[in-house]
Design an enzyme around this catalytic site. Structure first.
Site, mmCIF file in Angstrom:
data_model
loop_
_atom_site.group_PDB
_atom_site.id
_atom_site.type_symbol
_atom_site.label_atom_id
_atom_site.label_comp_id
_atom_site.label_asym_id
_atom_site.label_seq_id
_atom_site.Cartn_x
_atom_site.Cartn_y
_atom_site.Cartn_z
ATOM 1 C CG HIS A 255 -1.939 -1.121 1.163
ATOM 2 N ND1 HIS A 255 -2.603 -1.571 2.273
ATOM 3 C CD2 HIS A 255 -2.372 -1.892 0.125
ATOM 4 C CE1 HIS A 255 -3.405 -2.579 1.935
ATOM 5 N NE2 HIS A 255 -3.276 -2.783 0.636
ATOM 6 C CB SER B 256 -7.278 -8.739 10.858
ATOM 7 O OG SER B 256 -7.286 -7.765 9.815
ATOM 8 C CG ASN C 158 -3.550 -11.264 14.420
ATOM 9 O OD1 ASN C 158 -2.857 -10.245 14.509
ATOM 10 N ND2 ASN C 158 -4.856 -11.227 14.270
ATOM 11 C CB CYS D 285 11.793 14.206 -11.246
ATOM 12 S SG CYS D 285 13.093 12.981 -11.520
#
Length: 509
Positions: free
Chosen positions: A126, A204, A228, A160
């Protein structure tokens, strides 16, 4: 989002096994690591709670408290000041010992990279809150601050500095409704397929498609271990299941393997040189690409600031280098020579108040890319490089578990007679790859990492439901939610897409 909090009290419950059982299972895990040929670890938010960063679906998680209307109880934490945990550092040592081969993580806190996991050995699904990239030449820039665009177009306002490029920089965070980058998701699945042991730590496993990666190892004959406190949807698939804090388990695993957990040490590389332009200071990442490490420099009593490289007209034998100070690191006093000098610096924030410094001379890699007048920091660019104030709302940065249904599914067309081609081009720009199909009109358009033409299509037509070709995920723009492919209405589409992409229907169909 608060609606992604566990609604099942059983799934939200935290289970703690007896200490003796945890030790026994941790010893078993250590033996599994020793005998495995390739080990991949999947980490979730649960490995960072010991660093003070809240998770999402635990009892004090962001989504859990938000669902209760108790947002005021959510812990506030500056992620830049977070210290990698015993689990983070154990993974670094396991990798150095050749016992861990790849890390997959949806976490965006940057602690894996900060702890010492090399870029090539991690799939950050992510994104990373400290990384921005050029949307033109794709060069990445690692910053010692949160790049924090927080905008739908992801633009950070910086440009950049590669020679001849001047492209716009974007953050790397995946927002709701956006496909994961092709290279990252392909890497995660590839390492999962190649591994004979997959260890899940503090997750999870409710975020799709990431949660399918550990299962990929299991489907190909490998072993699956989950550590977990809460239950997960894959518990029934495990070869070993441990309900305990990940730090407790990893500490015991390292003890059994006779490996020391190294302390977190802040490592910095700075190049300093002097030429016709004056004195220059540049922070570098592990591949010696310019990295924003330096907050300011003082040469001859005058101080200046910048983002990637700092030049001063004054010439001096010494430069004072100030860092961002997230860990209380002191100013460094570095010698300036005519030829570039690399300073490798280490600072232990818990045990030291001074830098440990070694140096070597040599040509600075990519020097042509960073000098002013050759694609470097022009005067116009410097106006955009003001001191950064992070006002980003981090709560919207994380992908979520799919919902089971959606009222807008009644709008989609029947898949009967539909032609599915994962390589179909975008109807607007012709892009092939990261595209989506609209399930209302069956048009194909590109996603956010290209030109966002599917979003434009939704805004123009009001069509809500789409499917991404990369991860075969279903998304509703109005609900701002992923929808489970097991939904009866979507299942025929999922089977058709899966068959077209992989040559066979998904398992169980």
């Amino acid at each position: 989002m608060s609606w992604t909090a566990h609604k099942d009290e059983k799934m939200a419950e935290e289970l703690h096994e007896e200490p003796k059982v945890v030790v026994e299972k941790s010893d078993t895990l250590a033996d599994m690591i020793k005998t495995a040929k390739k080990v991949t670890v999947f980490t979730g938010a649960g490995i960072s709670t010991a660093a003070g960063i809240p998770d999402y679906r635990g009892p004090e998680g962001v989504w859990t408290l938000s669902a209760k209307g108790e947002q005021d109880k959510i812990k506030k934490m500056d992620m830049m000041k977070a210290v990698p945990t015993a689990t983070h550092m154990s993974l670094v040592q396991l990798m150095k010992a050749g016992l861990l081969h790849h890390v997959i993580s949806p976490n965006v806190d940057g602690l894996h990279r900060k702890s010492g996991i090399p870029k090539k050995d991690i799939s950050e699904l992510h994104g990373n809150s400290n990384i921005e990239y050029c949307n033109k030449c794709k060069r990445e820039y690692l910053r010692d601050f949160s790049v924090g665009a927080g905008l739908a177009n992801h633009l950070t306002g910086r440009q950049c500095i590669a020679a001849g490029c001047d492209g716009a920089l974007e953050d790397t965070i995946i927002h709701f409704g956006e496909n994961l980058p092709t290279s990252v998701i392909d890497s995660g699945f590839q390492h999962s397929r190649e591994s004979d042991l997959h260890i899940v730590l503090g997750s999870s496993l409710t975020v799709s498609p990431a949660c399918d990666m550990p299962l990929e190892t299991k489907r190909r004959g490998g072993k699956l271990v989950i550590v977990n406190l809460q239950r997960t949807p894959l518990d029934s698939e495990t070869d070993l299941r441990i309900h305990a804090p990940v730090n407790d388990v990893l500490t015991q695993v390292m003890k059994t393997l006779a490996l020391e957990i190294p302390p977190f040490v802040l490592r910095r590389t700075v190049a300093v040189w002097q030429d016709a332009d004056g004195t220059a200071v540049c922070g570098l990442d592990e591949e010696e690409v310019p990295m924003t490490l330096v907050k300011s420099t003082t040469v001859g009593g005058k101080t200046s600031t910048g983002v990637s490289v700092i030049y001063r007209a004054e010439r001096s034998s010494v430069v004072d280098v100030e860092f961002y100070g997230h860990y209380g690191e002191p100013v460094a006093h570095l010698e300036v020579k005519e030829e570039p000098v690399y300073y490798s610096m280490e600072f232990d924030p818990l045990r030291s108040s001074v830098w440990s410094v070694t140096q070597r001379e040599g040509k600075v890699k990519n020097i042509g890319d960073i000098k002013p007048g050759n694609g470097g920091a022009s005067t116009g660019m410097k106006r955009k490089e003001q001191d950064f104030v992070d006002e980003t709302d981090y709560s919207s940065w994380f992908a979520v578990a799919p919902i089971s249904s959606c009222e807008h599914l009644k709008e989609i067309r029947s898949p009967a007679g539909m032609t599915v081609d994962p390589k179909a081009p975008c109807g607007c720009c012709g892009n092939i790859g990261e595209n989506m199909m609209c399930l209302i009109c069956h048009e194909v358009h590109c996603g956010r990492h290209v030109n966002q033409h599917m979003l434009s299509h939704h805004e123009t037509t009001g069509h809500n439901i789409v499917c991404g070709f990369i991860d075969l995920s279903f998304w509703c723009y109005t609900c701002e939610a992923y929808i489970s492919p097991s939904n009866p209405t979507l299942s025929p589409y999922y089977v058709a897409y899966h068959t077209a992409k992989f040559g066979a229907p998904p398992p169980g169909h």
